[in-house]
Design an enzyme around this catalytic site. Structure first.
Site, mmCIF file in Angstrom:
data_model
loop_
_atom_site.group_PDB
_atom_site.id
_atom_site.type_symbol
_atom_site.label_atom_id
_atom_site.label_comp_id
_atom_site.label_asym_id
_atom_site.label_seq_id
_atom_site.Cartn_x
_atom_site.Cartn_y
_atom_site.Cartn_z
ATOM 1 N N HIS A 170 3.475 -6.453 4.741
ATOM 2 C CA HIS A 170 2.028 -6.384 5.242
ATOM 3 C C HIS A 170 1.670 -6.397 6.711
ATOM 4 O O HIS A 170 2.559 -6.870 7.457
ATOM 5 C CB HIS A 170 1.157 -7.265 4.364
ATOM 6 C CG HIS A 170 0.916 -6.700 2.940
ATOM 7 N ND1 HIS A 170 0.143 -5.784 2.607
ATOM 8 C CD2 HIS A 170 1.600 -7.400 1.934
ATOM 9 C CE1 HIS A 170 0.377 -6.087 1.189
ATOM 10 N NE2 HIS A 170 1.190 -6.759 0.717
ATOM 11 N N HIS A 177 1.058 -1.107 -0.130
ATOM 12 C CA HIS A 177 0.073 0.154 -0.084
ATOM 13 C C HIS A 177 0.841 1.326 0.018
ATOM 14 O O HIS A 177 2.010 1.312 0.611
ATOM 15 C CB HIS A 177 -1.055 0.003 1.263
ATOM 16 C CG HIS A 177 -1.647 -1.260 1.216
ATOM 17 N ND1 HIS A 177 -2.589 -1.695 0.473
ATOM 18 C CD2 HIS A 177 -1.534 -2.155 2.346
ATOM 19 C CE1 HIS A 177 -3.067 -3.034 0.840
ATOM 20 N NE2 HIS A 177 -2.434 -3.228 2.014
ATOM 21 N N GLU A 186 -1.160 0.734 7.957
ATOM 22 C CA GLU A 186 -0.451 -0.353 7.480
ATOM 23 C C GLU A 186 0.582 0.321 6.489
ATOM 24 O O GLU A 186 1.749 -0.201 6.497
ATOM 25 C CB GLU A 186 -1.185 -1.339 6.686
ATOM 26 C CG GLU A 186 -0.667 -2.418 6.018
ATOM 27 C CD GLU A 186 -1.456 -3.614 5.381
ATOM 28 O OE1 GLU A 186 -0.846 -4.359 5.032
ATOM 29 O OE2 GLU A 186 -2.626 -3.272 5.235
ATOM 30 N N GLU A 213 2.544 -11.015 6.487
ATOM 31 C CA GLU A 213 1.670 -10.503 7.191
ATOM 32 C C GLU A 213 2.255 -10.500 8.544
ATOM 33 O O GLU A 213 2.243 -11.463 9.408
ATOM 34 C CB GLU A 213 0.340 -11.123 7.307
ATOM 35 C CG GLU A 213 -0.507 -10.982 5.936
ATOM 36 C CD GLU A 213 -1.076 -9.742 5.510
ATOM 37 O OE1 GLU A 213 -0.851 -8.955 6.573
ATOM 38 O OE2 GLU A 213 -1.739 -9.667 4.383
#
Length: 315
Positions: free
Chosen positions: A197, A105, A142, A279
């Site tokens: 992430h 992102h 994030e 993650e």
């Protein structure tokens, strides 16, 4: 990455029993068992800087991580990648190796919802370009987390002699889209790509997991050649992540192994080089958030991931 995002349509989460988690972890990442046992004993590292789950919820779609360029990018004019390729150390065990770090992102995505919602081809089907990502209840995004960890990883890997490239460094208004993220690694002829992430699962769900590419052959996607090396990369990253951070594998996905195989992610489907997603924890759980918002813990996360990459590249 929030499971509400376009690149994530996960299987139904399931909780696993602690005993099964330990057995599975010992089978897949035996070198990290000590770190997992330490986690069980002391409840994981707690080096401050965290948030409280009772704090007011702040959406990642409304709270930017840091100032970025404003103004929409015309769809007919591609956004330049422009990210810096590192100047590696003169020597080191990774001299001649290329590592691409993909910080999940862009901090500016929330300003460009029209652009990031447009559909792109991921081989198996079409999905949105990208998402805004998730955040902690106190609004730590994030996008900010992934860039911070990526910068720390870059420094560590450069010290080992690697040439490091980031897919984005908050140096563009939005994106890149998931297909371009894969293309950046492919065009760099990367020896390894890691997409960083943090998850946005439900409160009470804890732990990290590493996402591996499944075998896909559809449209522009053909992962068959990278499935085995990507699993090797993912297992090494998971093992070192446990050992360095003391964090446990996710208790809500992956059957306690810390490894999940997916066929619905454009960033993996379109990759032609070994690639995994990490993650690092669940931003919506207050205990995980306390880790993710700690600079000291983020340094450990960067070190654990980087050590896994080094182990993979050195064989």
């Amino acid at each position: 990455m929030s499971y509400a995002g376009p690149d994530f349509e996960p299987p139904q989460p399931r909780r696993t029993r602690r005993g099964l988690m330990t057995v599975a972890l010992a089978a897949l990442v035996p070198g990290a068992l000590l770190g997992w046992l330490v986690y069980e004993t002391v409840g994981g590292p707690g080096d401050g800087g965290g948030t409280d789950g009772a704090s007011a919820r702040a959406s990642a779609s409304t709270a930017p991580a840091s100032p970025t360029e404003d103004g929409k990018q015309p769809e007919s004019s591609p956004v330049p990648t422009g990210t810096r390729t590192s100047a590696p150390a003169a020597s080191g065990p990774l001299k001649g190796k290329v590592v691409v770090i993909d910080p999940g992102h862009n901090p500016g995505n929330f300003r460009h919802t029209g652009e990031i919602n447009r559909q792109v081809d991921i081989g198996t089907n079409r999905k949105e370009c990208d998402t805004t990502g998730t955040s902690t209840d106190d609004g730590y995004t994030e996008a900010k987390f992934t860039l911070d960890v990526a910068h720390r990883m870059r420094a560590l890997l450069e010290e080992q002699g690697a040439t490091v490239k980031l897919t984005q460094d908050a140096d563009r208004p939005f994106g890149p889209c998931v297909d371009e993220r894969a293309r950046i690694g492919n065009e760099a002829k990367a020896d390894a790509v890691v997409s960083v992430h943090a998850d946005g699962s439900g409160a009470g769900n804890r732990g990290f997991h590493v996402i591996l590419p499944g075998s896909v052959r559809a449209g522009a996607a053909d992962t068959r050649a990278i499935v085995a090396p990507s699993r090797d990369l993912g297992e090494r990253v998971a093992g070192r992540f446990v050992a360095v951070t003391g964090s446990a594998p996710a208790d809500y996905i992956g059957d306690g192994t810390g490894l999940v195989t997916r066929k619905d992610l454009g960033g993996l489907n379109l990759s032609t080089v070994p690639k995994v997603f990490v993650e690092c924890g669940n931003m919506r759980d207050s205990k995980d958030a306390a880790l993710l918002t700690s600079g000291a813990w983020r340094q450990k996360a960067a070190q654990g991931i980087s050590e896994g990459i080094v182990s993979f590249l050195r064989g």
